[in-house]
Design a protein around this motif. Structure first.
Motif, mmCIF file in Angstrom:
data_model
loop_
_atom_site.group_PDB
_atom_site.id
_atom_site.type_symbol
_atom_site.label_atom_id
_atom_site.label_comp_id
_atom_site.label_asym_id
_atom_site.label_seq_id
_atom_site.Cartn_x
_atom_site.Cartn_y
_atom_site.Cartn_z
ATOM 1 N N GLN A 279 7.589 0.749 -7.305
ATOM 2 C CA GLN A 279 9.034 0.567 -7.358
ATOM 3 C C GLN A 279 9.721 1.210 -6.159
ATOM 4 O O GLN A 279 10.719 0.690 -5.641
ATOM 5 N N ALA A 280 9.192 2.352 -5.706
ATOM 6 C CA ALA A 280 9.785 3.035 -4.548
ATOM 7 C C ALA A 280 9.540 2.261 -3.260
ATOM 8 O O ALA A 280 10.394 2.241 -2.362
ATOM 9 N N PHE A 281 8.380 1.590 -3.170
ATOM 10 C CA PHE A 281 8.013 0.856 -1.957
ATOM 11 C C PHE A 281 7.541 -0.544 -2.348
ATOM 12 O O PHE A 281 6.344 -0.840 -2.293
ATOM 13 N N PRO A 282 8.462 -1.418 -2.752
ATOM 14 C CA PRO A 282 8.053 -2.749 -3.261
ATOM 15 C C PRO A 282 7.345 -3.605 -2.233
ATOM 16 O O PRO A 282 6.477 -4.413 -2.584
ATOM 17 N N THR A 283 7.686 -3.470 -0.947
ATOM 18 C CA THR A 283 7.020 -4.272 0.083
ATOM 19 C C THR A 283 5.977 -3.462 0.846
ATOM 20 O O THR A 283 5.073 -4.031 1.452
ATOM 21 N N GLY A 284 6.115 -2.131 0.853
ATOM 22 C CA GLY A 284 5.133 -1.265 1.494
ATOM 23 C C GLY A 284 5.127 -1.320 3.006
ATOM 24 O O GLY A 284 4.109 -1.014 3.631
ATOM 25 N N THR A 285 6.254 -1.662 3.622
ATOM 26 C CA THR A 285 6.306 -1.798 5.080
ATOM 27 C C THR A 285 6.719 -0.476 5.741
ATOM 28 O O THR A 285 7.322 0.385 5.098
ATOM 29 N N PRO A 286 6.430 -0.316 7.034
ATOM 30 C CA PRO A 286 6.889 0.882 7.742
ATOM 31 C C PRO A 286 8.404 1.038 7.713
ATOM 32 O O PRO A 286 8.911 2.167 7.582
ATOM 33 N N ASP A 287 9.144 -0.072 7.827
ATOM 34 C CA ASP A 287 10.604 0.006 7.782
ATOM 35 C C ASP A 287 11.093 0.532 6.435
ATOM 36 O O ASP A 287 12.074 1.286 6.367
ATOM 37 N N GLU A 288 10.405 0.117 5.370
ATOM 38 C CA GLU A 288 10.795 0.581 4.035
ATOM 39 C C GLU A 288 10.562 2.081 3.904
ATOM 40 O O GLU A 288 11.397 2.806 3.340
ATOM 41 N N LEU A 289 9.434 2.575 4.411
ATOM 42 C CA LEU A 289 9.150 4.001 4.389
ATOM 43 C C LEU A 289 10.168 4.764 5.225
ATOM 44 O O LEU A 289 10.662 5.815 4.809
ATOM 45 N N ALA A 290 10.508 4.244 6.408
ATOM 46 C CA ALA A 290 11.498 4.908 7.264
ATOM 47 C C ALA A 290 12.840 5.001 6.574
ATOM 48 O O ALA A 290 13.529 6.040 6.649
ATOM 49 N N ALA A 291 13.255 3.931 5.892
ATOM 50 C CA ALA A 291 14.525 3.939 5.179
ATOM 51 C C ALA A 291 14.497 4.944 4.026
ATOM 52 O O ALA A 291 15.490 5.633 3.754
ATOM 53 N N TYR A 292 13.354 5.027 3.344
ATOM 54 C CA TYR A 292 13.217 5.963 2.221
ATOM 55 C C TYR A 292 13.313 7.395 2.722
ATOM 56 O O TYR A 292 13.963 8.240 2.100
ATOM 57 N N ILE A 293 12.677 7.683 3.854
ATOM 58 C CA ILE A 293 12.734 9.029 4.425
ATOM 59 C C ILE A 293 14.152 9.395 4.848
ATOM 60 O O ILE A 293 14.616 10.517 4.659
ATOM 61 N N ALA A 294 14.875 8.398 5.397
ATOM 62 C CA ALA A 294 16.210 8.663 5.938
ATOM 63 C C ALA A 294 17.278 8.817 4.849
ATOM 64 O O ALA A 294 18.319 9.445 5.083
ATOM 65 N N ARG A 295 17.023 8.247 3.657
ATOM 66 C CA ARG A 295 18.045 8.295 2.603
ATOM 67 C C ARG A 295 18.280 9.728 2.154
ATOM 68 O O ARG A 295 17.333 10.497 1.997
#
Length: 296
Positions: free
Chosen positions: A280-296
Motif C-alpha cells: 500500500q505504501a509503494f503500489p508501483t514500487g518505482t524510484p520516483d514513488e520512493l523519492a516522493a515517500y521520503i520527501a513527504r
C-alpha cells in the motif's frame, strides 16, 4: 499416516535440524524429535542419519520429503486463507531492514503500521548483512538484491537504480583525467561505466573520501567534494532543483528491495499485514514513488 508427525518431519527436513526447526516453529525440540521417531516407527524406515553434529536425510527420507512437502504446504495455505479472514494481527513482529531504507523511510513505515495495527509489537533493526532469520528470530527481512535462498520466499516491493552525480561546480573530467570521488566503504582508484544521453561512457575516479553510509556520501557530494554513485531516489530532488547534476546512469546497477520470510507455511497474520502495508505504501514500487515517500 499421522499428518502432524508428517508435518513435523517436513519441518525438520526443511530446516536441516531439530534445533533450527524448533526455533522457527516455536515448538519444543523434544516434541519434534519424538514425532519424527514415531513416524519412523510407523513406516519402519529410517528418515534421518543422526550424527554427532549433523542431521542428514536418508534416501527414503529425501523421497518422502520431496513427495509430501508441497502437499502439506498447499493444505496449510488453504487453511490459513480460510482462517485469515477472522484472524486479527497481534503479537511480536521482528523485521530486519537495510541501513539506507531505515534512515530514509522505515521510521515513517513503522509509525503508520503501528497506528493501523496497535496489537502488533513491531521491532525493526538495521542490518546491511544477510541475517540468519531462523537462528536470530526474525519474522521478515528486507534485503537489497538478495542471493537466491531456497529456505526463503518473498516479493520485490521497491526498485531503484544507481546514478553518478556531482555538484554543478565540479566539472566532469576529460577521458584521460580522473574525477575526485566519494565512495561507500574503502576504495582505490576505479572506473565507473555509465550510460549518458549521448551513449555509454567511462568515468575514472580517484576516491578522496570513503564513508560508511549513503546519506553521508550524498551530503559530501552536496558540499562539492567529489562525484558519487547514489540511488536515484535519494538525489532526485537535488537533481530537480539543480543542487546536483547527473553524470550518467550506472550500467548494471539496478536495485531491488525484497521482503523475505522463512516459509509460506503458516504465514502469520502480522507478517501478511506488514507485506500488505508495504504494498500500500509503494503500489508501483518505482524510484520516483520512493523519492516522493521520503520527501513527504
Amino acid at each position: 499416516m499421522d499428518l502432524i508427525a508428517l508435518a513435523d518431519f517436513n519441518l525438520v527436513a526443511r530446516h536441516g535440524g531439530f534445533g533450527k526447526a524448533a526455533r522457527a516453529s516455536g515448538r519444543p525440540k523434544a516434541t519434534l524429535s519424538r514425532r519424527v521417531a514415531d513416524l519412523e516407527a510407523a513406516l519402519d524406515i529410517r528418515l534421518f542419519e543422526r550424527g554427532a553434529r549433523n542431521l542428514k536425510l536418508t534416501e527414503e527420507g529425501r523421497a518422502l520429503h520431496e513427495r509430501t512437502a508441497a502437499l502439506l504446504t498447499e493444505l496449510d495455505e488453504t487453511a490459513a486463507a480460510i482462517a485469515s479472514g477472522a484472524e486479527k494481527p497481534r503479537g511480536r513482529l521482528r523485521v530486519s531492514a537495510p541501513l539506507l531504507l531505515s534512515q530514509t523511510a522505515m521510521g515513517k513505515i513503522a509509525a503508520g503500521f503501528a497506528l493501523k495495527y496497535p496489537d502488533v509489537r513491531l521491532e525493526i533493526t538495521t542490518e546491511d548483512r544477510a541475517v540468519d532469520m531462523i537462528e536470530e528470530g526474525y519474522d521478515l527481512a528486507i534485503r537489497v538484491n538478495p542471493d537466491p535462498d531456497e529456505s526463503l520466499v518473498g516479493r520485490a516491493f521497491l526498485h531503484d537504480r544507481l546514478v553518478v552525480v556531482a555538484s554543478p561546480d565540479l566539472l566532469r573530467p576529460a577521458a584521460d583525467h580522473s574525477a575526485p570521488g566519494v565512495v561507500r566503504g574503502a576504495g582505490n582508484r576505479q572506473t565507473w561505466n555509465v550510460m549518458t544521453s549521448t551513449g555509454p561512457a567511462t568515468i575514472s575516479v580517484n576516491p578522496i573520501l570513503a564513508l560508511s553510509s549513503m546519506i553521508m556520501v550524498r551530503d559530501a557530494v552536496r558540499a562539492g567534494v567529489g562525484a558519487a554513485r547514489l540511488p536515484i531516489s535519494l538525489v532526485s530532488h537535488d537533481l530537480a532543483d539543480g543542487t546536483l547534476v547527473h553524470w550518467g546512469d550506472v550500467e548494471g546497477a539496478d536495485i531491488a528491495l525484497w521482503a523475505l520470510y522463512p516459509s509460506r507455511r503458516l504465514l502469520s497474520a502480522r507478517v501478511s499485514a506488514f507485506l500488505d502495508f508495504l504494498k500500500q505504501a509503494f503500489p508501483t514500487g518505482t524510484p520516483d514513488e520512493l523519492a516522493a515517500y521520503i520527501a513527504r
